[in-house]
Design a protein around this motif. Structure first.
Motif, PDB file in Angstrom:
ATOM      1  N   VAL A 107       0.798  -1.273  -0.023  1.00 23.47           N
ATOM      2  CA  VAL A 107       0.023  -0.097   0.016  1.00 23.47           C
ATOM      3  C   VAL A 107       0.790   1.187   0.036  1.00 23.47           C
ATOM      4  O   VAL A 107       0.663   2.083  -0.701  1.00 23.47           O
ATOM      5  N   LEU A 108       1.888   1.206   0.767  1.00 28.01           N
ATOM      6  CA  LEU A 108       2.865   2.265   1.101  1.00 28.01           C
ATOM      7  C   LEU A 108       3.509   2.567  -0.528  1.00 28.01           C
ATOM      8  O   LEU A 108       3.596   3.738  -1.073  1.00 28.01           O
ATOM      9  N   THR A 109       3.885   1.404  -1.119  1.00 24.39           N
ATOM     10  CA  THR A 109       4.453   1.534  -2.475  1.00 24.39           C
ATOM     11  C   THR A 109       3.536   2.250  -3.600  1.00 24.39           C
ATOM     12  O   THR A 109       3.971   3.039  -4.272  1.00 24.39           O
ATOM     13  N   GLY A 110       2.290   1.756  -3.204  1.00 27.46           N
ATOM     14  CA  GLY A 110       1.323   2.362  -4.265  1.00 27.46           C
ATOM     15  C   GLY A 110       1.203   3.894  -3.978  1.00 27.46           C
ATOM     16  O   GLY A 110       0.790   4.485  -5.046  1.00 27.46           O
ATOM     17  N   CYS A 133      -3.860   6.290  -5.702  1.00 30.49           N
ATOM     18  CA  CYS A 133      -3.238   5.144  -5.866  1.00 30.49           C
ATOM     19  C   CYS A 133      -3.158   4.410  -4.574  1.00 30.49           C
ATOM     20  O   CYS A 133      -3.048   3.173  -4.334  1.00 30.49           O
ATOM     21  N   GLY A 134      -2.989   5.246  -3.413  1.00 30.38           N
ATOM     22  CA  GLY A 134      -2.740   4.402  -2.114  1.00 30.38           C
ATOM     23  C   GLY A 134      -4.243   3.659  -1.774  1.00 30.38           C
ATOM     24  O   GLY A 134      -4.296   2.588  -1.195  1.00 30.38           O
ATOM     25  N   LEU A 135      -5.440   4.260  -1.965  1.00 36.64           N
ATOM     26  CA  LEU A 135      -6.637   3.815  -1.620  1.00 36.64           C
ATOM     27  C   LEU A 135      -6.946   2.474  -2.506  1.00 36.64           C
ATOM     28  O   LEU A 135      -7.525   1.409  -2.047  1.00 36.64           O
ATOM     29  N   LEU A 136      -6.411   2.502  -3.981  1.00 34.72           N
ATOM     30  CA  LEU A 136      -6.593   1.367  -4.676  1.00 34.72           C
ATOM     31  C   LEU A 136      -5.741   0.342  -4.170  1.00 34.72           C
ATOM     32  O   LEU A 136      -6.307  -0.919  -4.359  1.00 34.72           O
ATOM     33  N   SER A 137      -4.531   0.706  -4.034  1.00 30.07           N
ATOM     34  CA  SER A 137      -3.662  -0.414  -3.304  1.00 30.07           C
ATOM     35  C   SER A 137      -4.328  -1.091  -2.028  1.00 30.07           C
ATOM     36  O   SER A 137      -4.155  -2.238  -1.926  1.00 30.07           O
ATOM     37  N   PRO A 143      -9.055  -6.125   1.144  1.00 30.59           N
ATOM     38  CA  PRO A 143     -10.231  -6.151   0.572  1.00 30.59           C
ATOM     39  C   PRO A 143     -11.288  -6.174   1.655  1.00 30.59           C
ATOM     40  O   PRO A 143     -12.352  -5.368   1.597  1.00 30.59           O
ATOM     41  N   TYR A 144     -11.087  -7.024   2.680  1.00 29.17           N
ATOM     42  CA  TYR A 144     -12.099  -7.195   3.738  1.00 29.17           C
ATOM     43  C   TYR A 144     -12.018  -5.874   4.727  1.00 29.17           C
ATOM     44  O   TYR A 144     -12.732  -5.360   5.134  1.00 29.17           O
ATOM     45  N   THR A 145     -10.597  -5.539   5.161  1.00 25.44           N
ATOM     46  CA  THR A 145     -10.443  -4.772   5.961  1.00 25.44           C
ATOM     47  C   THR A 145     -10.915  -3.144   5.417  1.00 25.44           C
ATOM     48  O   THR A 145     -11.270  -2.039   5.877  1.00 25.44           O
ATOM     49  N   PHE A 146     -10.722  -3.070   3.749  1.00 26.94           N
ATOM     50  CA  PHE A 146     -11.268  -1.881   3.067  1.00 26.94           C
ATOM     51  C   PHE A 146     -12.810  -1.638   3.412  1.00 26.94           C
ATOM     52  O   PHE A 146     -13.357  -0.818   3.599  1.00 26.94           O
TER      53      PHE A 146
END
Length: 221
Positions: A107-110, A133-137, A143-146
């Motif tokens: 996520v940080l890399t995104g 990009c961070g939200l997409l990553s 996915p479940y935590t999102f």
């Protein structure tokens, strides 16, 4: 006879030496207490005044320290209570099946990738691109935590800001209706164009006798 005269003379009033001493002392007067000089009295008065002021200041200072201690304890309890609630909430939102350590790096890399993409863009894209990009990553790797996080935010907004939530929901519904109507209009337009095209082909075939549906083969080289 002489003895009787002597007895009479001896029976006269007797002098009391103690009474005379008392009378002399009363006439002379008892010595008065030593008088305190005026300067000493002023110093004693100043010392008593200073002591009273110091006592009042000390009591006020103790009250201030007690109040500060009480406020510190209350704020500390509020802070630790908030910290426990935040920790508990984050722990409940995170799905234990999703590994935290490697996915968080992704996520940080995104987010960093979004910063690289927008490094030569305007300030708006520089702010939006890393976030997007961070939200997409985050959605891809958690996915479940999102889903849990955005469900929690949606519930918090609905409970704490009902007016904003209602307005936002109305806007989203209107946008979805607009997209749906636009899609339906596009489909209807495509159907109309296809129908017009078919009618045109049939008209040309009818008046010219050409087979417009025949596939024209490419010439061999």
């Amino acid at each position: 006879m002489a003895n009787s005269c002597q007895n009479v003379k001896c029976e006269g009033p007797k002098r009391s030496f103690y009474n005379e001493e008392t009378q002399v002392a009363a006439a002379v007067g008892t010595p008065s207490e030593p008088q305190v000089p005026k300067l000493v009295q002023e110093e004693l008065t100043a010392e008593s005044f200073l002591e009273s002021k110091l006592k009042v200041a000390r009591e006020e200072l103790l009250k201030y320290f007690d109040l500060s201690k009480q406020i510190y304890i209350e704020k500390s309890e509020e802070y630790f209570d908030t910290e426990r609630k935040v920790t508990s909430t984050l722990s409940s939102l995170h799905n234990k099946r999703e590994e935290l350590f490697p996915n968080a790096l992704y996520v940080l890399t995104g987010g960093l990738f979004g910063s690289v993409l927008a490094r030569k863009r305007n300030i708006f894209l520089k702010l939006v691109s890393p976030l997007a990009c961070g939200l997409l990553s985050f959605k891809l790797f958690f996915p479940y935590t999102f889903g849990n996080v955005f469900g929690y935010l949606d519930k918090a907004e609905r409970d704490n800001l009902p007016d904003v939530y209602t307005t936002q929901t109305d806007l989203i519904n209107k946008a979805e209706d607009l997209v749906k109507k636009t899609s339906e209009s596009s489909e209807a337009g495509v159907k109309e164009i296809s129908s017009f095209f078919e009618k045109t082909k049939s008209t040309i075939a009818e008046y010219t006798g050409l087979n417009v549906d025949q596939i024209i083969s490419e010439k061999k080289k």
